[in-house]
Enzyme design. Structure first.
Site, PDB file in Angstrom:
ATOM      1  CB  THR A 141       0.620   6.686   0.612  1.00 50.33           C
ATOM      2  OG1 THR A 141       2.037   6.680   0.451  1.00 50.33           O
ATOM      3  CG2 THR A 141       0.200   5.502   1.453  1.00 50.33           C
ATOM      4  CG  ASP A 181      -3.253   0.624  -6.499  1.00 51.41           C
ATOM      5  OD1 ASP A 181      -2.624  -0.022  -7.358  1.00 51.41           O
ATOM      6  OD2 ASP A 181      -2.714   1.139  -5.504  1.00 51.41           O
ATOM      7  CG  ASN A 211       7.960   0.506   4.166  1.00 51.92           C
ATOM      8  OD1 ASN A 211       7.061   0.571   3.340  1.00 51.92           O
ATOM      9  ND2 ASN A 211       7.720   0.443   5.458  1.00 51.92           N
ATOM     10  CG  HIS A 262      -3.809  -9.159  -1.320  1.00 54.57           C
ATOM     11  ND1 HIS A 262      -3.142  -8.359  -0.415  1.00 54.57           N
ATOM     12  CD2 HIS A 262      -3.497 -10.432  -0.998  1.00 54.57           C
ATOM     13  CE1 HIS A 262      -2.449  -9.134   0.416  1.00 54.57           C
ATOM     14  NE2 HIS A 262      -2.640 -10.385   0.081  1.00 54.57           N
ATOM     15  CB  CYS A 285     -27.835 -15.214 -10.027  1.00 60.63           C
ATOM     16  SG  CYS A 285     -26.492 -14.762  -8.929  1.00 60.63           S
ATOM     17  CB  ALA A 299      -0.941  -0.014   1.199  1.00 61.29           C
ATOM     18  CB  CYS A 301     -23.656 -16.313 -11.285  1.00 62.10           C
ATOM     19  SG  CYS A 301     -23.683 -14.558 -11.671  1.00 62.10           S
TER      20      CYS A 301
HETATM   21  P1  NAD Z   1       0.701  -1.564   5.109  1.00 63.66           P
HETATM   22  O1  NAD Z   1      -0.395  -0.558   5.268  1.00 63.66           O
HETATM   23  O2  NAD Z   1       0.825  -2.659   6.081  1.00 63.66           O
HETATM   24  O3  NAD Z   1       2.115  -0.879   5.029  1.00 63.66           O
HETATM   25  C1  NAD Z   1       2.390   0.172   4.165  1.00 63.66           C
HETATM   26  C2  NAD Z   1       3.793   0.647   4.505  1.00 63.66           C
HETATM   27  O4  NAD Z   1       4.156   1.659   3.587  1.00 63.66           O
HETATM   28  C3  NAD Z   1       3.889   1.244   5.912  1.00 63.66           C
HETATM   29  O5  NAD Z   1       5.017   0.687   6.556  1.00 63.66           O
HETATM   30  C4  NAD Z   1       4.075   2.740   5.646  1.00 63.66           C
HETATM   31  O6  NAD Z   1       4.882   3.342   6.633  1.00 63.66           O
HETATM   32  C5  NAD Z   1       4.766   2.718   4.288  1.00 63.66           C
HETATM   33  N1  NAD Z   1       4.569   3.914   3.466  1.00 63.66           N
HETATM   34  C6  NAD Z   1       3.482   4.717   3.414  1.00 63.66           C
HETATM   35  N2  NAD Z   1       3.667   5.700   2.499  1.00 63.66           N
HETATM   36  C7  NAD Z   1       4.889   5.496   1.952  1.00 63.66           C
HETATM   37  C8  NAD Z   1       5.639   6.168   0.934  1.00 63.66           C
HETATM   38  N3  NAD Z   1       5.181   7.255   0.295  1.00 63.66           N
HETATM   39  N4  NAD Z   1       6.857   5.670   0.602  1.00 63.66           N
HETATM   40  C9  NAD Z   1       7.368   4.564   1.239  1.00 63.66           C
HETATM   41  N5  NAD Z   1       6.704   3.919   2.199  1.00 63.66           N
HETATM   42  C10 NAD Z   1       5.471   4.359   2.553  1.00 63.66           C
HETATM   43  O7  NAD Z   1       0.518  -2.093   3.654  1.00 63.66           O
HETATM   44  P2  NAD Z   1       0.789  -3.491   3.131  1.00 63.66           P
HETATM   45  O8  NAD Z   1       1.956  -4.119   3.801  1.00 63.66           O
HETATM   46  O9  NAD Z   1       0.762  -3.361   1.688  1.00 63.66           O
HETATM   47  O10 NAD Z   1      -0.494  -4.324   3.642  1.00 63.66           O
HETATM   48  C11 NAD Z   1      -1.798  -3.826   3.667  1.00 63.66           C
HETATM   49  C12 NAD Z   1      -2.789  -4.669   2.881  1.00 63.66           C
HETATM   50  O11 NAD Z   1      -3.824  -3.819   2.483  1.00 63.66           O
HETATM   51  C13 NAD Z   1      -2.240  -5.230   1.629  1.00 63.66           C
HETATM   52  O12 NAD Z   1      -2.490  -6.563   1.671  1.00 63.66           O
HETATM   53  C14 NAD Z   1      -3.020  -4.577   0.476  1.00 63.66           C
HETATM   54  O13 NAD Z   1      -3.689  -5.568  -0.249  1.00 63.66           O
HETATM   55  C15 NAD Z   1      -4.091  -3.778   1.105  1.00 63.66           C
HETATM   56  N6  NAD Z   1      -4.175  -2.361   0.680  1.00 63.66           N
HETATM   57  C16 NAD Z   1      -4.028  -2.004  -0.635  1.00 63.66           C
HETATM   58  C17 NAD Z   1      -4.104  -0.676  -1.019  1.00 63.66           C
HETATM   59  C18 NAD Z   1      -3.912  -0.323  -2.478  1.00 63.66           C
HETATM   60  O14 NAD Z   1      -4.220  -1.134  -3.336  1.00 63.66           O
HETATM   61  N7  NAD Z   1      -3.375   0.851  -2.799  1.00 63.66           N
HETATM   62  C19 NAD Z   1      -4.337   0.326  -0.068  1.00 63.66           C
HETATM   63  C20 NAD Z   1      -4.502  -0.063   1.276  1.00 63.66           C
HETATM   64  C21 NAD Z   1      -4.407  -1.416   1.626  1.00 63.66           C
HETATM   65 ZN    ZN Z   2     -24.788 -13.541  -9.922  1.00 68.00          ZN
END
Ligand code: NAD
Ligand code: ZN
Length: 263
Positions: free
Chosen positions: A33, A111, A227, A128, A164, A29, A139
């Protein structure tokens, strides 16, 4: 020993990429961000605003009110997927592909931003699922999120399958729901075959996804972690950069280009 400067760390990552044969990028994620999508566990993460229990598969299928809350939350967050754009980090990963320096991206994100930045579909393994699609749990018929959004705009609260009458659910893996079999196997295989794994924006605490960089490590690959916060594998990393992914990755790619003599 004195701390390495950010510049030195970026140089090290660029060297590792330039010398690697198979690069696997693992994203969470945190890479998105900077595109305006909140993560879960960061300081402004979703868990500071909503109850994670609403996101379990069991709750979603059994509780109409939880479903209504989820659809409303999507609207409230403005997650009109078509308007969300990749950021510098997604584009940097796509540039790595153009330079022939990307075997695959294994992502926990739902996303679709890696593909939107230009990484070919067959190189993105979505562990995911993808929130841009909504699927009937009975369905299996799929609708685009844009279509669903029009129904929500028109006042629908809980969504039923037109074919359905089954429950419609975002085509992303919820807590308590099984991971897609094909994607998981493919991710395991590619993780074990890479010689460099670059983790970008993941706390590496969500399992089984977080096993992928561990498989890479066990197979002898070098590990880079970019990270902006602690991760579950900090001590195993060959290079660890604690900063925002967008800026770091564009600097890294610029350095790799000059090392490889491409522009
Ligand atoms: P997490 O929320 O556990 O961790 C995200 C990490 O990224 C954190 O440690 C945070 O400090 C760091 N971070 C935030 N902004 C940053 C930046 N600009 N640069 C570098 N690091 C940054 O996320 P995860 O480990 O991916 O797990 C969360 C679950 O939620 C995943 O399984 C995912 O499927 C889902 N999720 C997906 C989305 C998306 O698709 N964009 C958004 C939210 C959650
Ligand atoms: Zn259906």
């Amino acid at each position: 020993m004195s701390e390495k400067t950010r510049e030195e760390l970026i140089e090290e990552v660029a060297d590792l990429i330039a010398n690697a044969k198979r690069v696997m990028v693992f994203t969470g994620a945190g890479i998105s961000t900077e595109s305006g999508i909140p993560d879960f566990r960061g300081p402004d993460g979703l868990w500071t605003k909503v109850d994670p229990n609403d996101f379990t598969y069991q709750k979603f299928v059994s509780d109409k009110e939880a479903r209504k809350r989820l659809w409303q939350l999507n609207r409230y967050m403005g997650l009109t997927w078509k308007d969300i754009e990749p950021n510098l980090a997604h584009y940097a990963v796509a540039e790595m592909d153009k330079m022939g320096k990307l075997d695959c991206v294994i992502t926990q994100n739902v996303d679709g931003l890696h593909q939107k930045a230009g990484v070919p579909d067959d190189k993105v393994i979505q562990l995911h699922g993808n929130m841009q699609w909504v699927k009937c749990i009975d369905c299996g018929v799929r609708h685009s999120y844009e279509e669903v959004e029009r129904w929500l705009e028109a006042g629908a609260e809980d969504l039923e399958c037109v074919q359905c009458g089954g429950i419609l659910k975002p085509d992303a893996v919820f807590f308590g729901e099984a991971m897609p079999v094909h994607e998981t196997m493919e991710a395991e295989r590619r993780s074990s075959q890479c010689d460099l794994c670059i983790v970008i924006g993941s706390s590496l605490v969500v399992y089984p996804a977080a096993l992928m960089p561990q498989y890479a490590l066990q197979s002898g690959a070098k590990i880079v972690i970019i990270n902006d916060g602690e991760t579950g594998m900090d001590r195993a990393a060959d290079v660890r950069i604690w900063d925002k992914a967008g800026e770091v990755m564009s600097e890294v790619v610029k350095k790799v280009k000059s090392k490889l003599g491409v522009d």
